[in-house]
Design an enzyme around this catalytic site. Structure first.
Site, PDB file in Angstrom:
ATOM      1  N   TRP A  23     -37.437  88.124  -7.136  1.00  0.00           N
ATOM      2  CA  TRP A  23     -39.324  88.022  -6.983  1.00  0.00           C
ATOM      3  C   TRP A  23     -39.590  88.446  -5.821  1.00  0.00           C
ATOM      4  CZ3 TRP A  23     -41.772  83.054  -5.600  1.00  0.00           C
ATOM      5  CH2 TRP A  23     -43.074  82.732  -6.200  1.00  0.00           C
ATOM      6  N   ASP A  44     -33.705  78.354  -7.740  1.00  0.00           N
ATOM      7  CA  ASP A  44     -35.160  78.474  -8.094  1.00  0.00           C
ATOM      8  C   ASP A  44     -35.219  78.340  -9.593  1.00  0.00           C
ATOM      9  OD1 ASP A  44     -37.575  79.044  -8.553  1.00  0.00           O
ATOM     10  OD2 ASP A  44     -37.444  81.059  -7.578  1.00  0.00           O
ATOM     11  N   LYS A  65     -44.900  77.909 -15.676  1.00  0.00           N
ATOM     12  CA  LYS A  65     -44.505  78.674 -17.091  1.00  0.00           C
ATOM     13  C   LYS A  65     -44.321  77.599 -18.359  1.00  0.00           C
ATOM     14  CE  LYS A  65     -44.334  81.873 -13.908  1.00  0.00           C
ATOM     15  NZ  LYS A  65     -44.735  82.783 -13.590  1.00  0.00           N
TER      16      LYS A  65
END
Ligand code: PLP
Length: 409
Positions: free
Chosen positions: A138, A219, A255
């Site tokens: 990312w 993460d 999310k």
């Protein structure tokens, strides 16, 4: 000397758009009725609309109706109930580390804020300042950790030939890392590749990392989003917790609860014992206080309301699974549409990859062509958000890929 009308900021150059958020800026300017935004990592319904979960609406209603609620500051570490429930969600209901009080959890500003607080803490208090991040990863990771004062290096992760995991390269690079180095790991649904190690591979990674004293920093931005099951998606983290070693974990509810703009997340640090954990927490407070003082109340209250009520929790799991299932079904529809057009190449990675994104293998030139000719927006590395697709837009995307691959291979 600045003359009247001259700005003291006149020397400042125009910064480039963020490579991911900039895709949406360009999309918004496009007037075409067929335009399609597959850049942003946010869930969309079959109708292409953002989704607020029913269970979130219910929780918000309960909060609004409760006249006893006030708007006082939260403590520096956030809402206590939220922290406890978040730790349970990621480490498991019966986690020995939680029972032994050797986990400290602080509420932070979604996944990004949790990573930044963890990075700042490590930069101040951890003896090895090097963090290894996967290649690719990312785009915000290197920036977050560099600003936190860490030195960022990468480990091999993705093999463009197989469009799968470069497992040997990964083990080799981690094996060559200095002992004690920090290793950033995507807990599940790796962004941007959609490629995750298998459980057997995780076990080998764990053994290697522990034998070298490498410190895992997980993460977890997609728990429940990858497989539709909250426990399976947390399994790699739980394997590392079960061996009694230490680690950090950043959690995001953007999310999996659709709380993107509420900025709600948590950082947990699993320590060897309760004494270390309480000292670590005292130092986390010193990181947070001058950064944003204390976290926001609303999002964490929504999450805590849902996680502590059995019925609402179950309802959330059903809604989460249906989001994950819709994404999986988009993978199959796109795969079938590409095959039916006879597009050259093996496209099975579309159904093998997992989570929100597919790393298509399209090159920057093909991406630019698809944007120009078909008004389809995505990051230049060829990553598409499966959550931005619907049954009605799959044919348009398949036509665009067909044209890009046959004309610009
Ligand atoms: C791998 C990864 N980590 C962290 C985040 C952080 O997201 P947020 O700060 O919105 O929770 C994202 C979001 O796209 C992500 O993909």
């Amino acid at each position: 000397m600045a003359g009247s009308g001259d700005s003291v900021f006149a020397h400042i150059v125009l910064a480039p758009e963020d490579p991911i958020l900039g895709v949406t800026v360009a999309y918004n300017k496009d007037q075409s009725p067929v335009k399609l935004n597959l850049g942003v990592g946010a869930y969309r319904t079959e109708e292409g609309k953002p989704l607020v979960l029913n269970v979130v609406r219910k929780a918000e209603q309960l909060l609004v109706n409760d006249q006893s609620r006030v708007k006082e500051y939260l403590p520096i570490t956030g809402l206590a109930d939220f922290n406890k429930l978040s730790a349970k969600l990621i480490f498991g209901d019966d986690s020995p580390a939680i029972q032994e009080n050797r986990v400290t959890t602080v509420q932070s500003l979604s996944g990004t804020g949790s990573l930044r607080v963890g990075g700042e803490f490590l930069g101040k208090h951890y003896h090895e300042r090097t963090i290894y991040i996967p290649q690719p990863t990312w785009g915000n990771h290197p920036k977050i950790f560099t600003l936190a004062g860490l030195s960022v290096k990468s480990y091999r992760y993705y093999n463009p030939q197989t469009k799968g995991l470069d497992f040997e390269g990964m083990l080799e690079d981690l094996g060559a890392a200095p002992s004690g180095a920090i290793v950033l790991i995507h807990a599940c649904a790796h962004n941007p590749t959609g490629v995750d190690p298998t459980v057997e591979q995780w076990e080998q990674i764990r053994t290697l990392m522990r034998s070298k004293g490498l410190l895992p920093f997980f993460d977890s931005a997609y728990q429940g989003f990858a497989s539709g099951n909250l426990d399976s998606d947390a399994q790699p983290i739980r394997m590392f917790v079960a061996d009694g070693g230490e680690l950090l974990a950043a959690q995001s509810y953007a999310k999996n609860m659709g709380l993107y703009g509420e900025r709600v997340g948590a950082l947990s640090i699993v320590c060897r014992n309760a004494d270390v954990a309480s000292k670590v927490e005292s130092q986390l407070k010193l990181v947070i206080r001058p950064m944003y003082s204390s976290p926001p109340l609303h999002g964490a209250s929504i999450v805590a309301t849902i996680l502590k009520d059995r019925n609402m929790y179950d309802e959330w799991k059903v809604e989460l699974k249906s989001m994950a299932d819709r994404i999986i079904s988009m993978r199959h529809q796109l795969f079938d549409a590409l095959n039916s057009r006879g597009i050259p190449g093996d496209w099975s990675h579309i159904i093998k990859q997992i989570g929100m994104f597919t790393f298509t293998g399209l090159n920057p030139e093909q991406v630019a062509f698809m944007t120009k000719e078909f008004h389809i927006y995505m990051t230049s590395d060829g990553r598409i958000s499966m959550a931005g697709l619907s049954s009605s837009t799959v044919p348009h995307l398949a036509d665009a890929i067909h044209a890009a691959v046959t004309r610009l291979s």
